[in-house]
Design a protein around this motif. Structure first.
Motif, PDB file in Angstrom:
ATOM      1  N   GLY A  22      -2.231  25.942   1.087  1.00 48.29           N
ATOM      2  CA  GLY A  22      -2.715  27.113   0.378  1.00 48.29           C
ATOM      3  C   GLY A  22      -2.363  27.075  -1.097  1.00 48.29           C
ATOM      4  N   THR A  23      -3.047  27.900  -1.855  1.00 48.42           N
ATOM      5  CA  THR A  23      -2.779  28.041  -3.287  1.00 48.42           C
ATOM      6  C   THR A  23      -1.934  29.291  -3.511  1.00 48.42           C
TER       7      THR A  23
ATOM      8  N   GLU B  64       7.648  22.645   9.436  1.00 43.08           N
ATOM      9  CA  GLU B  64       7.866  22.053   8.104  1.00 43.08           C
ATOM     10  C   GLU B  64       7.218  22.933   7.047  1.00 43.08           C
ATOM     11  N   VAL B  65       7.788  22.942   5.841  1.00 40.17           N
ATOM     12  CA  VAL B  65       7.184  23.670   4.731  1.00 40.17           C
ATOM     13  C   VAL B  65       7.489  22.950   3.422  1.00 40.17           C
ATOM     14  N   GLU B  66       6.557  23.028   2.497  1.00 42.43           N
ATOM     15  CA  GLU B  66       6.757  22.482   1.141  1.00 42.43           C
ATOM     16  C   GLU B  66       6.071  23.404   0.143  1.00 42.43           C
ATOM     17  N   VAL B  67       6.810  23.799  -0.873  1.00 39.62           N
ATOM     18  CA  VAL B  67       6.281  24.622  -1.954  1.00 39.62           C
ATOM     19  C   VAL B  67       6.366  23.818  -3.240  1.00 39.62           C
ATOM     20  N   SER B  68       5.220  23.585  -3.871  1.00 42.75           N
ATOM     21  CA  SER B  68       5.168  22.847  -5.136  1.00 42.75           C
ATOM     22  C   SER B  68       4.670  23.792  -6.220  1.00 42.75           C
TER      23      SER B  68
ATOM     24  N   ASN C 119       0.612  28.033 -11.348  1.00 42.23           N
ATOM     25  CA  ASN C 119       0.167  28.203  -9.973  1.00 42.23           C
ATOM     26  C   ASN C 119       1.019  27.298  -9.100  1.00 42.23           C
ATOM     27  N   GLY C 120       0.757  27.293  -7.823  1.00 42.11           N
ATOM     28  CA  GLY C 120       1.529  26.449  -6.923  1.00 42.11           C
ATOM     29  C   GLY C 120       0.746  26.151  -5.668  1.00 42.11           C
TER      30      GLY C 120
END
Length: 217
Positions: free
Chosen positions: A162-163, A34-38, A62-63
């Protein structure tokens, strides 16, 4: 295109000297689940003219990246979090001398990393593979949680957060991506951008008639 899968989480250690970004010591984290990028942008910065908004700016601020893999080995943990790994001291009742101990202490130096992964998509019965590279990421130490085994197995996988930051290149990139007709091409693209087996990836792209020498693919 509808998203139908995710795979191939790669990482490499980030370095920047005088605005030149490079990567080294990379590898694959495991098998991705699974992956999520915000993404966060700056607050609306509107220019009003003739009593209405004439211009606005919403720049990347940033994200955050959250991803899960089937496993997180000690070797990968050491690379991602910068912890100390050493042979286990002799302990009474422990006969396995090949065990490595990870130590989280003042010596931990969490590195900046480049991170890449592939999102599988489908449209009109045709599959495509979207390769994404986040150019500068720093992971936090993951939480530990587990549920006891019952009558049936409840699969539990490690999760990393992570940032996402802009890199130190001339244009301060934070993401690059390209979409391909095969997963192998998408994987070669990621490995090339993160300098993982760069020669093999370049050769594969050459055979496919694709250009990876410039910024556009």
């Amino acid at each position: 295109m509808a998203t139908i899968g995710v795979s191939k989480p790669y990482y490499a250690k980030y370095s920047a000297v005088n605005g030149a970004v490079s990567y080294s010591g990379g590898g694959v984290m495991g098998k991705m689940t699974e992956v999520e990028v915000s993404i966060e942008t700056s607050e609306d910065n509107n220019l009003y003219a003739d009593n209405t908004v004439a211009e606005t700016d919403q720049s990347f601020s940033n994200g955050s990246l959250t991803l899960s893999t089937d496993d997180l080995s000690q070797e990968v943990t050491k690379d991602l979090l910068g912890v100390v790994a050493q042979a286990l001291d002799e302990i009474e009742g422990v006969s396995d001398t090949e065990v490595t101990e990870l130590i989280f202490d003042d010596r931990q130096v969490t590195p900046y990393l480049g991170v890449g992964f592939i999102i599988k998509k489908r449209r009109n019965h045709a599959d495509r593979w979207r390769a994404i590279v986040l150019t500068k990421v720093m992971f936090s130490v993951p939480s530990d949680s587990a549920t006891t085994q019952g009558e049936s197995i409840e699969w539990q996988v490690p999760e990393l957060t992570g940032t996402i930051m802009r890199d130190d290149g001339e244009t301060h990139m934070w993401k690059r991506e390209a979409t391909f007709t095969t997963e192998a091409q998408a994987e070669a693209y990621i490995k090339h951008r993160l300098s993982i087996g760069a020669e093999a990836a370049a050769a594969m792209f050459s055979r496919a008639g694709l250009n990876i020498g410039g910024e556009e693919v």
